[in-house]
Write a protein that holds these residues in place. Structure first.
Motif, PDB file in Angstrom:
ATOM      1  N   VAL A   1      -7.156   1.446   3.935  1.00  7.44           N
ATOM      2  CA  VAL A   1      -6.640  -0.162   3.570  1.00  7.44           C
ATOM      3  C   VAL A   1      -6.522  -0.773   4.905  1.00  7.44           C
ATOM      4  CG1 VAL A   1      -5.415  -1.649   2.254  1.00  7.44           C
ATOM      5  CG2 VAL A   1      -6.265   0.439   1.159  1.00  7.44           C
ATOM      6  N   LEU A   2      -5.570   0.031   5.776  1.00  8.80           N
ATOM      7  CA  LEU A   2      -5.083  -0.709   6.888  1.00  8.80           C
ATOM      8  C   LEU A   2      -6.413  -1.012   7.717  1.00  8.80           C
ATOM      9  CD1 LEU A   2      -1.569   1.018   7.717  1.00  8.80           C
ATOM     10  CD2 LEU A   2      -2.260  -1.019   6.531  1.00  8.80           C
ATOM     11  N   ARG A   3      -7.434  -0.164   7.884  1.00  9.28           N
ATOM     12  CA  ARG A   3      -8.523  -0.555   8.811  1.00  9.28           C
ATOM     13  C   ARG A   3      -9.230  -1.514   8.040  1.00  9.28           C
ATOM     14  NH1 ARG A   3      -9.292   5.503   8.293  1.00  9.28           N
ATOM     15  NH2 ARG A   3      -8.629   6.526  10.229  1.00  9.28           N
ATOM     16  N   GLU A   4      -9.345  -1.634   6.840  1.00  6.52           N
ATOM     17  CA  GLU A   4      -9.984  -2.885   6.107  1.00  6.52           C
ATOM     18  C   GLU A   4      -9.423  -4.205   6.557  1.00  6.52           C
ATOM     19  OE1 GLU A   4     -11.261  -0.453   2.264  1.00  6.52           O
ATOM     20  OE2 GLU A   4      -9.896  -2.218   2.094  1.00  6.52           O
ATOM     21  N   ILE A   5      -8.065  -4.447   6.949  1.00  5.26           N
ATOM     22  CA  ILE A   5      -7.680  -5.355   7.268  1.00  5.26           C
ATOM     23  C   ILE A   5      -7.339  -5.806   8.600  1.00  5.26           C
ATOM     24  CG2 ILE A   5      -6.197  -5.679   5.081  1.00  5.26           C
ATOM     25  CD1 ILE A   5      -3.733  -4.809   6.415  1.00  5.26           C
TER      26      ILE A   5
ATOM     27  N   ILE B   1     -13.397  -8.374  -7.342  1.00  5.97           N
ATOM     28  CA  ILE B   1     -11.968  -8.894  -7.719  1.00  5.97           C
ATOM     29  C   ILE B   1     -11.070  -7.780  -6.764  1.00  5.97           C
ATOM     30  CG2 ILE B   1     -10.193  -9.467  -9.087  1.00  5.97           C
ATOM     31  CD1 ILE B   1     -12.606 -11.552  -8.909  1.00  5.97           C
ATOM     32  N   LYS B   2     -10.230  -8.338  -5.979  1.00  6.62           N
ATOM     33  CA  LYS B   2      -9.165  -7.443  -5.357  1.00  6.62           C
ATOM     34  C   LYS B   2      -7.856  -7.820  -5.874  1.00  6.62           C
ATOM     35  CE  LYS B   2      -9.894  -6.088  -1.234  1.00  6.62           C
ATOM     36  NZ  LYS B   2      -9.929  -5.726   0.141  1.00  6.62           N
ATOM     37  N   VAL B   3      -7.274  -6.827  -6.094  1.00  6.99           N
ATOM     38  CA  VAL B   3      -5.749  -6.688  -6.532  1.00  6.99           C
ATOM     39  C   VAL B   3      -4.807  -6.182  -5.818  1.00  6.99           C
ATOM     40  CG1 VAL B   3      -4.428  -6.382  -8.686  1.00  6.99           C
ATOM     41  CG2 VAL B   3      -6.541  -6.919  -9.092  1.00  6.99           C
ATOM     42  N   LEU B   4      -3.843  -6.791  -5.453  1.00  4.66           N
ATOM     43  CA  LEU B   4      -2.502  -6.220  -4.708  1.00  4.66           C
ATOM     44  C   LEU B   4      -1.530  -5.969  -5.814  1.00  4.66           C
ATOM     45  CD1 LEU B   4      -1.841  -5.534  -1.922  1.00  4.66           C
ATOM     46  CD2 LEU B   4      -0.668  -7.815  -1.732  1.00  4.66           C
ATOM     47  N   ASP B   5      -1.162  -4.584  -5.925  1.00  3.41           N
ATOM     48  CA  ASP B   5      -0.387  -4.018  -7.229  1.00  3.41           C
ATOM     49  C   ASP B   5       0.860  -3.741  -6.299  1.00  3.41           C
ATOM     50  OD1 ASP B   5       1.005  -2.969  -9.233  1.00  3.41           O
ATOM     51  OD2 ASP B   5      -0.467  -1.380  -9.489  1.00  3.41           O
ATOM     52  N   LEU B   6       1.994  -4.529  -6.575  1.00  3.90           N
ATOM     53  CA  LEU B   6       3.624  -4.332  -5.913  1.00  3.90           C
ATOM     54  C   LEU B   6       4.022  -3.883  -7.315  1.00  3.90           C
ATOM     55  CD1 LEU B   6       4.082  -7.399  -3.759  1.00  3.90           C
ATOM     56  CD2 LEU B   6       3.009  -5.137  -3.112  1.00  3.90           C
TER      57      LEU B   6
ATOM     58  N   ASP C   1     -10.841  -3.834  -7.425  1.00  3.77           N
ATOM     59  CA  ASP C   1     -10.394  -2.864  -6.571  1.00  3.77           C
ATOM     60  C   ASP C   1      -8.813  -3.180  -6.409  1.00  3.77           C
ATOM     61  OD1 ASP C   1      -9.904  -1.499  -3.955  1.00  3.77           O
ATOM     62  OD2 ASP C   1     -10.483  -2.884  -2.904  1.00  3.77           O
ATOM     63  N   VAL C   2      -7.987  -2.003  -6.888  1.00  2.00           N
ATOM     64  CA  VAL C   2      -6.695  -2.536  -7.123  1.00  2.00           C
ATOM     65  C   VAL C   2      -5.795  -1.562  -5.962  1.00  2.00           C
ATOM     66  CG1 VAL C   2      -4.596  -1.984  -8.371  1.00  2.00           C
ATOM     67  CG2 VAL C   2      -6.703  -2.894  -9.580  1.00  2.00           C
ATOM     68  N   ILE C   3      -5.273  -2.212  -5.075  1.00  2.00           N
ATOM     69  CA  ILE C   3      -4.442  -1.546  -4.047  1.00  2.00           C
ATOM     70  C   ILE C   3      -3.091  -1.470  -4.279  1.00  2.00           C
ATOM     71  CG2 ILE C   3      -3.911  -1.548  -1.609  1.00  2.00           C
ATOM     72  CD1 ILE C   3      -6.332  -3.304  -1.079  1.00  2.00           C
ATOM     73  N   LYS C   4      -2.481  -0.192  -4.683  1.00  4.97           N
ATOM     74  CA  LYS C   4      -1.195   0.008  -5.024  1.00  4.97           C
ATOM     75  C   LYS C   4      -0.166   0.120  -3.907  1.00  4.97           C
ATOM     76  CE  LYS C   4       1.916   2.645  -8.121  1.00  4.97           C
ATOM     77  NZ  LYS C   4       2.204   1.805  -9.011  1.00  4.97           N
TER      78      LYS C   4
ATOM     79  N   ARG D   1       1.746  -9.537   3.454  1.00  7.77           N
ATOM     80  CA  ARG D   1       1.165 -11.097   3.441  1.00  7.77           C
ATOM     81  C   ARG D   1      -0.503 -11.198   3.924  1.00  7.77           C
ATOM     82  NH1 ARG D   1       6.430 -12.442   5.043  1.00  7.77           N
ATOM     83  NH2 ARG D   1       5.957 -11.982   7.143  1.00  7.77           N
ATOM     84  N   LYS D   2      -0.763 -10.058   4.871  1.00  2.68           N
ATOM     85  CA  LYS D   2      -1.935 -10.260   5.343  1.00  2.68           C
ATOM     86  C   LYS D   2      -2.757  -9.746   4.147  1.00  2.68           C
ATOM     87  CE  LYS D   2      -5.005  -8.407   9.234  1.00  2.68           C
ATOM     88  NZ  LYS D   2      -5.314  -9.627   9.719  1.00  2.68           N
ATOM     89  N   MET D   3      -2.513  -8.716   3.385  1.00  5.19           N
ATOM     90  CA  MET D   3      -3.545  -8.333   2.314  1.00  5.19           C
ATOM     91  C   MET D   3      -3.473  -9.451   1.191  1.00  5.19           C
ATOM     92  SD  MET D   3      -2.847  -4.315   1.739  1.00  5.19           S
ATOM     93  CE  MET D   3      -0.840  -4.459   1.866  1.00  5.19           C
TER      94      MET D   3
END
Length: 418
Positions: free
Chosen positions: A398-402, A9-14, A33-36, A92-94
């Motif tokens: 993270v940027l490389r992953e997208i 599960i991927k979480v985008l934390d804003l 996987d939480v990306i803050k 938005r891409k993430m």
């Protein structure tokens, strides 16, 4: 390799500060996987809410507040300026690849960036979008900013916390931790997991509307239901329990001791142990309802007796009698408690996790102390991968992953977008 409950599960934390980050830390602990996403240079507000500050490996204080580390472990940090069109495109891409997005901006605050639920739902219909605000997405207060202290006051929680008016130290008090933020984070994490389960059947995400005020009203449980049943608002009573007696602190020979007697059997054993079996035979005290009714008379008898022994002596005396009794510890004493130690409730996590080929953290902090997650599951246990990250620690990764190339990342840094 141990399987985690939310692996994959991927979480985008804003979110920032406490309620949102507490939710996403729970999801991260469970394996997501939480990306803050943080502001460049400044980062999350709580990175600067100190003292106290972390100490580096040489024992010197840094500019990193310990507050931030309490609610951001197991996450990856990326810095993006979302006020820029290119920053918005990156988010938005993430979001297009994420399962969950958590944000705590003011109502409508992300619409100007096309990062609101309706906008991102068109990009990713499977996205679970959780909004955390002070007062919710609807109602006359929806536009207001909300903070834990304000909501503790507005919800009535402070009207039942503290000593009664007229007593020494009397007056309304906040709880010693931002408890509404923490509970909101826990409710939000529950809602996110329920929405993930629902998505398994429907294939669709949904919008979750979490409000601090809603949570504050909900967690007052028996006090709220008591008011609704009786029409009488409860008041502050110090450490007394409104529906149980004796259930409070007592002065001991060397400080204070806590008794938490919850039924008539425990009270009878207490009375026998302190050599006053006649108390439990007294009609005024034989049942809990009568003890509450005659609380003042009961306390007048108990107070002198409880002063005859030290706190430690009382704890030892009642330990094998099934009479709930304990000390009132400081945090230092609590972390030194043998039960706390046996359960391993303190944890020291590496800032960089298991990465062996990275440079030292820029603030010189390689290990961060914290408190473990209290959930213990036999099949999918909580995992601890890394301490709260340094600001932007994982931006390149993270940027490389997208799909961004190193040259693109370098340009974004030059233009101060990341």
């Amino acid at each position: 390799m141990t399987l985690s409950a939310l692996s994959g599960i991927k979480v985008l934390d804003l979110s920032r500060v406490l309620a949102g980050p507490w939710c996403t830390q729970m999801l991260a602990d469970l394996g997501a996987d939480v990306i803050k996403v943080e502001r460049p240079i400044a980062g999350d507000d709580t990175r600067h809410w100190g003292p106290p500050f972390l100490r580096d490996d040489d024992g010197e204080a840094t500019q990193q507040a310990s507050y931030y580390t309490s609610c951001n472990r197991n996450k990856r940090s990326i810095t993006i300026d979302m006020a820029t069109p290119e920053g918005q495109r990156l988010i938005r891409k993430m979001a297009a690849e994420a399962d969950v997005l958590v944000e705590n901006f003011k109502v409508g605050g992300l619409k100007q960036y096309s990062l609101d639920y309706d906008s991102l739902n068109t990009v990713n219909p499977r996205l679970i979008y959780c909004s955390v605000t002070g007062f919710g997405q609807t109602g006359p207060y929806a536009e207001r900013a909300g903070y834990d202290l304000m909501v503790q006051a507005m919800s009535g929680l402070m009207s039942i916390t503290g000593h009664a008016d007229g007593e020494p130290g009397g007056g309304p008090l906040k709880v010693g931790v931002a408890v509404i933020d923490v509970f909101t984070g826990l409710y939000a994490a529950n809602a996110v997991q329920a929405a993930l389960h629902a998505r398994n059947a429907s294939g669709k995400g949904q919008h979750i509307d979490m409000a601090l005020l809603d949570v504050a009203m909900a967690i007052q449980c028996n006090q709220a239901s008591g008011y609704l049943a009786s029409g009488k608002a409860p008041t502050r009573a110090g450490n007394l329990h409104p529906s149980l007696a004796p259930y409070q602190d007592f002065p001991s020979a060397d400080g204070n001791v806590l008794l938490a007697i919850g039924n008539d059997g425990q009270f009878a054993r207490f009375c026998a142990t302190v050599n006053h079996p006649e108390w439990s035979a007294d009609e005024r005290f034989a049942t809990n309802s009568n003890r509450v009714k005659h609380r003042a008379a009961l306390l007048a008898l108990m107070m002198p007796v409880m002063k005859t022994r030290t706190t430690g002596e009382w704890v030892t005396l009642f330990e094998d009698k099934a009479v709930p009794c304990g000390p009132i510890n400081t945090l230092a004493e609590a972390f030194d408690d043998p039960q706390v130690k046996a359960r391993g409730l303190r944890i020291d996590l590496p800032r960089w996790g298991n990465e062996a080929d990275v440079a030292p953290a820029p603030d010189g902090v390689s290990t961060v102390p914290g408190v473990v997650n209290p959930i213990r599951m036999s099949g999918t246990p909580i995992t601890y991968r890394n301490a709260a990250p340094s600001l932007g620690q994982h931006t390149d990764e993270v940027l490389r992953e997208i799909g961004l190339a190193d040259a693109d990342i370098a340009r974004l840094k030059t233009e101060k977008i990341v």
